[in-house]
Design a protein around this motif. Structure first.
Motif, PDB file in Angstrom:
ATOM      1  N   GLY A 118       3.993   4.988  -1.834  1.00  0.00           N
ATOM      2  CA  GLY A 118       3.092   4.664  -0.735  1.00  0.00           C
ATOM      3  C   GLY A 118       3.753   4.178   0.540  1.00  0.00           C
ATOM      4  O   GLY A 118       3.055   3.709   1.456  1.00  0.00           O
ATOM      5  N   LYS A 119       5.070   4.281   0.675  1.00  0.00           N
ATOM      6  CA  LYS A 119       5.755   3.717   1.845  1.00  0.00           C
ATOM      7  C   LYS A 119       5.292   4.340   3.156  1.00  0.00           C
ATOM      8  O   LYS A 119       5.158   3.645   4.178  1.00  0.00           O
ATOM      9  CB  LYS A 119       7.268   3.869   1.692  1.00  0.00           C
ATOM     10  CG  LYS A 119       7.863   2.968   0.610  1.00  0.00           C
ATOM     11  CD  LYS A 119       9.372   3.083   0.537  1.00  0.00           C
ATOM     12  CE  LYS A 119       9.941   2.157  -0.516  1.00  0.00           C
ATOM     13  NZ  LYS A 119      11.419   2.271  -0.644  1.00  0.00           N
ATOM     14  N   ARG A 120       5.031   5.641   3.153  1.00  0.00           N
ATOM     15  CA  ARG A 120       4.590   6.276   4.404  1.00  0.00           C
ATOM     16  C   ARG A 120       3.218   5.775   4.826  1.00  0.00           C
ATOM     17  O   ARG A 120       2.922   5.639   6.009  1.00  0.00           O
ATOM     18  CB  ARG A 120       4.567   7.797   4.252  1.00  0.00           C
ATOM     19  CG  ARG A 120       5.876   8.451   4.619  1.00  0.00           C
ATOM     20  CD  ARG A 120       5.666   9.865   5.122  1.00  0.00           C
ATOM     21  NE  ARG A 120       5.232  10.775   4.066  1.00  0.00           N
ATOM     22  CZ  ARG A 120       4.683  11.957   4.299  1.00  0.00           C
ATOM     23  NH1 ARG A 120       4.453  12.353   5.545  1.00  0.00           N
ATOM     24  NH2 ARG A 120       4.341  12.729   3.290  1.00  0.00           N
ATOM     25  N   VAL A 121       2.378   5.488   3.834  1.00  0.00           N
ATOM     26  CA  VAL A 121       1.049   4.948   4.142  1.00  0.00           C
ATOM     27  C   VAL A 121       1.186   3.525   4.681  1.00  0.00           C
ATOM     28  O   VAL A 121       0.526   3.148   5.654  1.00  0.00           O
ATOM     29  CB  VAL A 121       0.147   4.973   2.898  1.00  0.00           C
ATOM     30  CG1 VAL A 121      -1.213   4.350   3.204  1.00  0.00           C
ATOM     31  CG2 VAL A 121      -0.033   6.404   2.396  1.00  0.00           C
ATOM     32  N   ILE A 122       2.066   2.740   4.062  1.00  0.00           N
ATOM     33  CA  ILE A 122       2.288   1.364   4.527  1.00  0.00           C
ATOM     34  C   ILE A 122       2.742   1.354   5.977  1.00  0.00           C
ATOM     35  O   ILE A 122       2.319   0.501   6.770  1.00  0.00           O
ATOM     36  CB  ILE A 122       3.307   0.652   3.618  1.00  0.00           C
ATOM     37  CG1 ILE A 122       2.696   0.408   2.224  1.00  0.00           C
ATOM     38  CG2 ILE A 122       3.771  -0.658   4.227  1.00  0.00           C
ATOM     39  CD1 ILE A 122       3.673  -0.149   1.199  1.00  0.00           C
ATOM     40  N   LYS A 123       3.578   2.313   6.351  1.00  0.00           N
ATOM     41  CA  LYS A 123       4.079   2.368   7.735  1.00  0.00           C
ATOM     42  C   LYS A 123       2.966   2.640   8.735  1.00  0.00           C
ATOM     43  O   LYS A 123       3.114   2.350   9.934  1.00  0.00           O
ATOM     44  CB  LYS A 123       5.168   3.432   7.856  1.00  0.00           C
ATOM     45  CG  LYS A 123       6.481   3.043   7.185  1.00  0.00           C
ATOM     46  CD  LYS A 123       7.515   4.137   7.323  1.00  0.00           C
ATOM     47  CE  LYS A 123       8.832   3.738   6.656  1.00  0.00           C
ATOM     48  NZ  LYS A 123       9.851   4.817   6.738  1.00  0.00           N
ATOM     49  N   GLN A 124       1.861   3.193   8.281  1.00  0.00           N
ATOM     50  CA  GLN A 124       0.753   3.489   9.180  1.00  0.00           C
ATOM     51  C   GLN A 124      -0.189   2.300   9.350  1.00  0.00           C
ATOM     52  O   GLN A 124      -1.140   2.368  10.140  1.00  0.00           O
ATOM     53  CB  GLN A 124      -0.038   4.693   8.660  1.00  0.00           C
ATOM     54  CG  GLN A 124       0.756   5.987   8.688  1.00  0.00           C
ATOM     55  CD  GLN A 124      -0.131   7.207   8.589  1.00  0.00           C
ATOM     56  OE1 GLN A 124      -1.333   7.108   8.398  1.00  0.00           O
ATOM     57  NE2 GLN A 124       0.470   8.386   8.734  1.00  0.00           N
ATOM     58  N   ALA A 125       0.051   1.219   8.620  1.00  0.00           N
ATOM     59  CA  ALA A 125      -0.831   0.056   8.691  1.00  0.00           C
ATOM     60  C   ALA A 125      -0.730  -0.628  10.052  1.00  0.00           C
ATOM     61  O   ALA A 125       0.357  -0.742  10.629  1.00  0.00           O
ATOM     62  CB  ALA A 125      -0.480  -0.929   7.584  1.00  0.00           C
TER      63      ALA A 125
END
Length: 215
Positions: free
Chosen positions: A168-175
Motif C-alpha cells: 500500500g505504499k503508493r496509496v499512502i503517498k497519495q494521502a
C-alpha cells in the motif's frame, strides 16, 4: 449502512500463498489456536462496524477450524490471490466501500498489542471527526512504520492502481495527511514469513511462559 461517518471496517489480509513458509501460515498453531484466529479475535473487542478476513481459494476447506460468533464478522474470498498482495488490498478496499475507512491488519502478527490497535483506531476516529477523508494512520516502533494501517475512504479508490505483489505504499503517498503514532510495540513489525520466524515466535512464547508471565 445508514451512517458511515465514523464506521470503520477492520480487514485482515490472509489470502497469501505462504510460499516461503511452505505451508498455510495462517493456520499454524499458536497458544491453542491458528494464527489467523488470533488476528480476528484481537479485533472483536473494538467497535468496528464490520470485520473481514480476506482468504484465498486454497483456504476455504479450513475455515471451519476458526469459529467466530460475531455478527460483524465475515469471510471474504480473494479469487485473485495468485496475483499477489495488490489483489488482497483491492479486496480490502471493496470491503470498506460503505464505511468511513478501513484498518488493514496482517494475519501473521500475533504479538501485536491490543493497546496499539486501540490507539490507531482512536486516532482514526479523531481525524474523521475533524472531517478528514484522505488520511492514513500508522503505528511506528523505533521509527519504523508497521501495521495495522488505517486508510480513510477518500483513498480507497486508489487501491485499484496497485499491481502484482505491490503493497500500500503508493496509496499512502497519495494521502493528504499521514499520522504516525510512536508505540512501544515490536509486534507492529514482527510477522511470520518463514519457518525460522515461526520457530522464533514459539521460542519467545516458551520464554515468556517460563518467566511466569501470561499473554
Amino acid at each position: 449502512m445508514a451512517d458511515r461517518t465514523f464506521a470503520i471496517a477492520g480487514v485482515i489480509l490472509a489470502s497469501g500463498m505462504s510460499q516461503r513458509m511452505g505451508t498455510a501460515k495462517q493456520f499454524l498453531p499458536y497458544k491453542g489456536m491458528p494464527l489467523l484466529e488470533h488476528a480476528i479475535r484481537k479485533l472483536l473487542p473494538l467497535p468496528f462496524a464490520q470485520i473481514f478476513a480476506v482468504v484465498g481459494k486454497q483456504h476455504q476447506a479450513r475455515l471451519a477450524e476458526i469459529p467466530i460468533d460475531d455478527p460483524r464478522f465475515r469471510w471474504v474470498l480473494n479469487e485473485r490471490n495468485h496475483e499477489g498482495q495488490s489483489a488482497a488490498l483491492q479486496c480490502a478496499a471493496e470491503c470498506g466501500k460503505d464505511c468511513a475507512g478501513i484498518m488493514v491488519f496482517l494475519a501473521d502478527q500475533p504479538l501485536l498489542l491490543p493497546d496499539t490497535i486501540r490507539r490507531v483506531y482512536d486516532t482514526a476516529v479523531e481525524q474523521l471527526a475533524r472531517g478528514g477523508e484522505r488520511f492514513v494512520v500508522q503505528p511506528a516502533y523505533a521509527d519504523v512504520r508497521g501495521h495495522p494501517v488505517f486508510f480513510a475512504r477518500g483513498l480507497l479508490a486508489s487501491f485499484a492502481m496497485l499491481e502484482g505483489d505491490e503493497g500500500g505504499k503508493r496509496v499512502i503517498k497519495q494521502a493528504a495527511a499521514h499520522h504516525v503514532i510512536p508505540v512501544d510495540d515490536a509486534g507492529v513489525l514482527f510477522d511470520i514469513d518463514t519457518p525460522e520466524d515461526y520457530q522464533r515466535l514459539l521460542q519467545m512464547s516458551a520464554g515468556v511462559a517460563k518467566g511466569g508471565e501470561g499473554e
